[in-house]
Structure formats: C-alpha cells, structure tokens
Design an enzyme around this catalytic site. Structure first.
Site, PDB file in Angstrom:
ATOM      1  N   ALA A  54      -4.793   0.922   0.281  1.00  0.00           N
ATOM      2  CA  ALA A  54      -6.115   0.726  -0.323  1.00  0.00           C
ATOM      3  C   ALA A  54      -6.377  -0.709  -0.738  1.00  0.00           C
ATOM      4  O   ALA A  54      -5.582  -1.347  -1.429  1.00  0.00           O
ATOM      5  CB  ALA A  54      -6.337   1.625  -1.535  1.00  0.00           C
ATOM      6  N   GLY A  55      -7.496  -1.182  -0.282  1.00  0.00           N
ATOM      7  CA  GLY A  55      -7.971  -2.477  -0.752  1.00  0.00           C
ATOM      8  C   GLY A  55      -7.588  -3.649   0.114  1.00  0.00           C
ATOM      9  O   GLY A  55      -8.118  -4.743  -0.060  1.00  0.00           O
ATOM     10  N   LYS A  62      -0.008  13.088   1.851  1.00  0.00           N
ATOM     11  CA  LYS A  62      -0.334  11.980   0.950  1.00  0.00           C
ATOM     12  C   LYS A  62      -1.151  12.565  -0.183  1.00  0.00           C
ATOM     13  O   LYS A  62      -2.200  13.169   0.040  1.00  0.00           O
ATOM     14  CB  LYS A  62      -1.137  10.907   1.681  1.00  0.00           C
ATOM     15  N   ASN A 114      -7.203   1.249   6.226  1.00  0.00           N
ATOM     16  CA  ASN A 114      -8.244   2.138   6.725  1.00  0.00           C
ATOM     17  C   ASN A 114      -9.549   1.370   6.905  1.00  0.00           C
ATOM     18  O   ASN A 114      -9.909   0.995   8.004  1.00  0.00           O
ATOM     19  CB  ASN A 114      -8.406   3.326   5.782  1.00  0.00           C
ATOM     20  N   THR A 115     -10.234   1.108   5.792  1.00  0.00           N
ATOM     21  CA  THR A 115     -11.581   0.527   5.864  1.00  0.00           C
ATOM     22  C   THR A 115     -11.623  -0.753   6.682  1.00  0.00           C
ATOM     23  O   THR A 115     -12.528  -0.949   7.511  1.00  0.00           O
ATOM     24  CB  THR A 115     -12.095   0.241   4.445  1.00  0.00           C
ATOM     25  N   GLY A 168     -11.625   0.826  -0.340  1.00  0.00           N
ATOM     26  CA  GLY A 168     -12.802   0.330   0.361  1.00  0.00           C
ATOM     27  C   GLY A 168     -13.314  -1.015  -0.116  1.00  0.00           C
ATOM     28  O   GLY A 168     -14.279  -1.540   0.426  1.00  0.00           O
TER      29      GLY A 168
END
Lengths: 416, 277, 70
Positions: free
Chosen positions: B195-196, B108, B217-218, B169
C-alpha cells in the site's frame, strides 16, 4: 543439582551457544583480513549486526579506537543525555561454598565470614540511605542454607522501605525464588556469567553450586519470567578471551531482550587487575588468578563497541576501576557508577571487619564527592531511576505487571 | 508451483519462503482497479510476478461475465484478501469462503473500518490472524506499521507482516519508513511493504532497507501502460534486493571528520596511561 | 417428481427458482461451478457437495467469486 542433572530451559540461550560460537569464529576470522574502510563502515552503520560487533572488538578495530569512541559518545549522549546513575552495593554476607579461583570470597580459611542479621541489615540500610543514595544493590556469597532465597527476599523487602530501586547480585536462584524476590520489591538482578567458555568455566569453578554452568546461564531468563524488570549481564575480564566473552554476553542479552521486549538489559564490565597488584583482594598471599589481563586500550574498545552494538543498554562501571579511568569512561558509554562503596560485609553503619572484602576498591570517592565530580565533568548525577512511590504503594513495575496479567508468562500477551 | 520455467526478473538463489513456498519474485501484484484483467498474463510474464491478490465479492447476477481467475496463470500463487471486512469475524468468514474456492490456503487479512483513509484495524487483524492461523491458513496480515501489533501477529502465527507504506491508493511512497525499518529489525517474519508505493523507486527503497517483498496495486493498475510499469517495478524490486545483498558502503558518521580539531581527544588518555597498562 | 419452484434469497434478493440442488441453481443462473463459492444459511458448502446439496424453501444463499482486488 549437578551439571548432569540440571536441565536447561528448552527455549533458553543454552541452545544458542553452539551457533553463536560458530558465528563468532567465522566473524573473527573475517576480521583478520579487515582493513580501515571495513572498520569505519561498521562504525558508520546505524544498526550493527553480530558480525559488525566482532569486527569492532577485533585487533583491526583497535587502530580506529578514536572513531569508535566518537560513535560511542554520540550514542550515549543521544540515548541517555548526560545522566549518570549512582548506587552503592551492600554486601549482606560473604559466606560462600564455592571455590571460584579468582575471587576474594572463595571457600577456605583466611577470610572472616559474616552474615548480617535482620537488625544489622536494617542498620546498614539506614546508614546507606542517609548518604542520599536511592539505589542499592544487595549482594551475598553462595550459601544456600544460610543466605538463600528467603534471606534475600527478606533483605529486599527491608531495602525497599529505604530505597525506591533495589537490585540483587546473588547466586542463581529458582523461578519461585525470583518471583518471591520480585514481589518483595526487587527491580533488577545482576548475573555475571564470568566466562562463556565452558571448559575454562569448569576449571575456574571447581567446587560448589556455581559449578553448574547452565543453571547460571538460565538465571536471567528465570528472573525475567518471574517478573524482574531489569537484568544486568557481565563477564569477568581477565579470565578468558575477552573478545569471545563480550560477544557471547551481548548475544545472550540480545536473545533475552528479543524474547522479553519490555525488559531492560544492561551490562557490567568488571575487570580483574594483574597479579601482584595488592589492589585486587587475593588470597592471604595477595595472589589472584588472572590468566589473561585486559589492557586499558582493550577495555575501552570493549566498552565503546558494546555501547554501539546495544545502544539501549545501561553499562555499569564498578570501583574495581580507578577514579582516573572512571572519569574518562563516563562519556564513552558508562551510565551507572557506584559511590561511597564498601565491598566488605555491611560497612556503612560501622566499618566492615578486616579481611572480608571481595575486591579492593580503587575509587574511594564518597557520594558527595562523586556528585561534585560528576557535576564538574558536565554530567547530571541521577539518584532515582524511575519515579517510584514510597514503599507501601505498589512499585510501578509490579502495577504494570499486574495490568499485563500473569507474572509467570513470558510471551507477550495474547492479542485478545 | 512451476519450477522449471523461470521468468525474467526471477531469481532462484534468493528465494523468499512463505508458508513453505519458495518464491522467486519479491514483487506481489494487486489486481484491484485494473479494469483490463486480460493484461494479467502479460504482466506476469513481463515482471515475473508469482503472487497475485484478489478480492471476494458477491456474484452480480445481472452481469455474470468476468472471472478474474480465468486470467491468472495456473502457476501463480493466489492471495485472496478479506477486503470489505470491518471486523475480525467478517474477515474470518471471507477467508473461509475464499478457501472453499479450492485455490489454496493463503489469505491476506484486511480489517478496515475507516472509509476516509482506509487504515487497518490492528486489533481486529490480530484477532482474525490467530483464528485463521489455527485453522491452517497461511496468513499475511495488512497493518499500520506498529511494533506491538506486529509482535501480536508473530505470536498469533502469521506467516509474514504487511505494513503500509502510505494510505491505500495514495501513491505517496514510504511515508512510514522509520516505523517499517523498526519492524524489519525487530520482527522475525518477512516484512512485505503493502500500500502506498507509487513509483518503482519507492519499491527499490523498501527493498534496500531490508523489506522481504513489495505489494503493488494502484501504481500498476492505473498506469497508462500497466505491463511496462509492472516490469519497471519488477526491476526496481530486484535492484533494491541486490543492493542490500551486496553490502552498501560507508556513509559519513555525523561529527566524525578527519579534520576535526577534536580528533584524538577521547582516547588520548590511553597513551598517557600506557605505562600502567 | 414434480419440480416445484421455491422462493430463495440469493445474495440478498428474493427469487423464485426451480432448481433442486445447488448445482441446478448455478446452472439456472448461468454460473460456472468452478468460479463460485457458496454459503447456505451461513454455512459454507464445499464444491464437491454442490450436486448433493438440496435447496429448501427460504434458504439464504450467498454466492461469491474472486474479482480484482489489492
């Protein structure tokens, strides 16, 4: 070049034909069982896919024509505002070596042939420019020796001195010829495939260079490779199955649009009028070959469905249609119309010789009359498409191409 | 890839093909900020995750414990990222190092030179993509949803495109929804929203729109219960995908109302003109 | 053969090491081979070559491994 000797472009639309035919057949069959809800659902989708388009041109959708028209109206307004472009065609020559069964120019006796000399072209251009038009479409018949690529390039070069926007509607040319013509100042090319039904195509074009289906099919692709910015697709309504032809035409345009994202794609919907009507320019007996006449209702369906399926494309309506029809179709998707038209050779500086017309005009409004009509209908007549400097400076399209690099490469430029 | 055992929330009928691999789960897992890496096998089991991202860092010689790989089940497809790279050259170097680990050739690409918002550099990403694709990597580039950058990535040989939904994040969801929608329509590669995404409904929304997968992820790593949050995301991704495939019904077209007095006006002339057909 | 200690730069830090090969170095540092990737003087060393890669005085060595990341 013959059908057997011509090799289509390896990454061209020719290799998509079989697959697209299957898509159409499957979707058309599904549409046979479609109900009102299915049609309205498709009309309501923000982005239509191929199956939706086939549904919207199917008999099932004909019953919901008003809803389709409403969507087309709002789509046209959103994309184009109330602007309607004006242009006129200039027939440079009607010499033609093809024998297209349906055309007023087909090879054979009974038609007076003429090709404008450079001086005559200049005179005609001057006269046409004096009407206030800023967009001209140059046409020729198919006579490679007499009015081939270099004749056309010369005419484009001259026209670019009088008109910021010059288009061509000529036989299929080579990549080199298109490059020459692009350099001379042509911003668009028009190429009607007539029909995407290859068997029918073969019957309709028994002789002459136009016989080679794949060569004509690839012409828009070659033009885009050569740097011509806008391509106008078309099928002749009245020849074959209009639903099939309009689908294939749209698929052809979307295929090339995907490959050339920076290009502009547009459509025309020329419609042959039924046999017996004098207003069609037939042979000396007034007979014209129209195997499958397209009714007004179906014509409106084709236009509105197309507008919904390819929202960014311009759609041109010629003077084959009456003033009555043109006025009512303008809000539903038409973005460009002709005015003050002569479909004989020349005809602007002085009347064209009789018996040289390609088809008879059914809307004879002059440029001024058309401007007034458009105003009364609530539209904004537009004469110049882009802001272009006078001839002498590089037209925007060429300058832009130069900054992008190579005229010949059609893939988007490398990232670095 | 382990094809025999099928975890919950995986489906064999609608695989996502990337780099020749048919993925049965469209939820990708990021392992940053997780802290308790021993939870990874439970997360994989609960959510059916098949692709997991990791980062590459210098070994800390004073604290040699911890090897995230030891917690990642063998059948999972590893997706190392080039986080830390500020230029294309750095990303290429990290990618080659990652491949030298022997765990596969997926990468990635993250080229980020913005410490405030962590927004990716599309130009550097495209440059790195072209180099690495030529070296045989399966490249998944992370970008701002920009159509031109995405086209460059297609030409550069990317295996997918990963547009951000919102800054890394931020957990703010599909802030870039319109732009992602355009990518889904115009780009002929899997579009993986990365993301996000902060809550499962964000992921569901992305999948309903036609995204090929989501990378989370986050939102999982910082949940009180990462295992069950991952499961919730897995359900959401599957739900959104199933809804897309089921063909949503009609929503009202603005202005097209049956009771409108304007109805019938646009095409009425056809009846009047019917005689001339 | 005498084991000389060499000064190596490992992950940016200067160290004196007795290790002869890269494999030896990883053992000396207490690192498992399977988890680590190595670069010497800017060139990646593939794992199968760890045992036969002989270290020289002043070699700049980068040792990296996977960690959690998004």
């Amino acid at each position: 070049m013959t059908e057997k000797s011509f090799i289509p472009l390896g990454d061209g639309f020719f290799h998509q034909l079989a697959d697209k035919k299957r898509v159409f057949a499957a979707a058309a069959q599904k549409a046979e069982n479609a109900g009102r809800e299915d049609v309205l659902r498709a009309i309501g989708k923000s982005v239509l896919d191929e199956d939706d388009f086939v549904l919207l041109t199917s008999p099932a959708a004909s019953r919901e024509l008003e809803a389709l028209a409403e969507r087309a109206l709002s789509e046209t307004l959103r994309r184009f505002g109330r602007a309607k472009q004006l242009f006129a065609p200039l027939y440079l020559s009607n010499y033609c070596t093809n024998s297209c069964v349906y055309c007023g120019f087909h090879a054979g006796p009974g038609i007076k042939r003429k090709a404008l000399s450079p001086d005559e072209i200049e005179t005609e251009l001057k006269a046409l420019a004096a009407t206030g038009l800023r967009q001209v479409l140059l046409l020729t018949g198919d006579a490679p020796k007499r009015t081939g690529g270099s004749y056309i390039a010369l005419a484009v070069d001259m026209a670019a001195r009088y008109f910021p926007t010059v288009g061509i509607e000529v036989p299929a040319l080579t990549l080199e010829e298109y490059a020459q013509i692009a350099k001379a100042g042509a911003g668009s090319m028009t190429m009607f495939q007539e029909t995407y039904d290859q068997r029918l195509y073969a019957r309709l074009h028994p002789a002459g260079p136009k016989r080679v289906f794949a060569n004509r099919l690839d012409a828009p692709h070659r033009a885009l490779m050569a740097g011509i910015r806008q391509v106008n697709f078309g099928v002749l309504l009245g020849l074959g199955d209009w639903r099939f032809d309009v689908f294939m035409m749209a698929a052809h345009a979307r295929f090339l649009q995907r490959m050339f994202p920076e290009a502009e794609t547009a459509f025309s919907l020329p419609r042959l009028r039924p046999i017996g009507e004098r207003k069609n320019g037939g042979d000396e007996n007034g007979r014209v070959f129209v195997p499958s006449p397209v009714k007004d209702r179906d014509f409106v369906q084709a236009l509105t469905a197309l507008r919904c399926f390819v929202p960014q494309a311009g759609i041109t309506l010629s003077t084959r249609e009456s003033a009555f029809m043109r006025d009512r179709l303008l809000p539903l998707g038409v973005t460009k119309i002709s005015a003050g038209v002569c479909t004989g050779v020349g005809g602007y500086a002085q009347p064209a010789p009789e018996k040289t017309v390609q088809f008879f005009i059914d809307d004879e409004r002059s440029v001024d009359e058309m401007r007034d009509s458009l105003g009364k209908l609530g539209f904004q007549p537009v004469f110049s498409d882009w802001l272009l400097p006078e001839k002498g400076e590089l037209p925007l399209s060429q300058a832009l191409r130069r900054s992008l690099g190579d005229l010949g490469h059609h893939k988007s430029r490398a990232p670095f | 890839m382990d094809n025999s055992a099928q975890a919950p929330l995986q489906t064999a009928e609608d695989p996502l093909f990337i780099g020749g691999v048919g993925l049965k789960s469209r939820l990708f897992l990021g392992t940053g900020k997780l802290g308790r890496e021993e939870l990874i096998p439970e997360i994989v089991a609960a959510a059916g995750v098949q692709v997991i991202t990791v980062a590459l860092r210098r070994v800390d010689l004073s604290d040699k414990s911890g090897n995230v790989l030891s917690h990642i089940p063998v059948h999972v497809q590893l997706l190392p990222n080039t986080s830390g790279a500020r230029t294309a050259e750095e990303a290429v170097r990290i990618a080659r190092l990652a491949r030298a680990c022997g765990t596969g050739n997926w990468i990635k690409i993250e080229v980020i030179n913005d410490s405030v918002n962590l927004l990716p550099d599309g130009y550097g990403t495209a440059k790195a993509t072209e180099i690495l694709a030529k070296e045989g990597f399966v490249v998944l580039p992370y970008i701002n949803p920009d159509l031109y950058v995405a086209r460059d990535l297609v030409n550069a040989g990317a295996a997918a495109v990963m547009p951000l939904g919102a800054p890394i994040g931020s957990n703010r969801g599909l802030r870039t929804k319109e732009m992602i929608r355009i990518l889904i329509e115009e780009i002929d590669l899997p579009i993986i929203v990365d993301a996000g995404l902060g809550v499962p409904s964000h992921a569901c929304e992305a999948m309903e729109m036609g995204a090929a997968a989501c990378l989370i992820n986050t939102a999982i790593a910082t949940a009180s219960d990462p295992v069950h949050m991952a499961e919730a995301f897995g359900l959401a991704v599957a739900a959104g995908r199933a809804a897309l495939l089921a063909g949503p019904g009609r929503s009202l077209v603005a202005g097209a109302s049956a009771s409108s007095p304007e109805t019938g006006k646009l095409t009425a002339f056809l009846e009047a003109n019917a005689a001339s057909g | 053969m005498e084991q000389k200690t060499k000064e190596l730069v490992i992950n940016g830090e200067s160290r004196l090491c007795a290790a002869h090969s890269l494999s030896d170095l990883l053992k000396e540092l207490g690192l498992g081979e399977s988890a680590v990737v190595a670069e010497i003087n800017g060139k990646i060393v593939s794992r199968q070559d760890f045992a036969v890669t002989i270290l020289a005085f002043g070699d700049k060595i980068e040792l990296a491994r996977f960690v959690g990341g998004g």
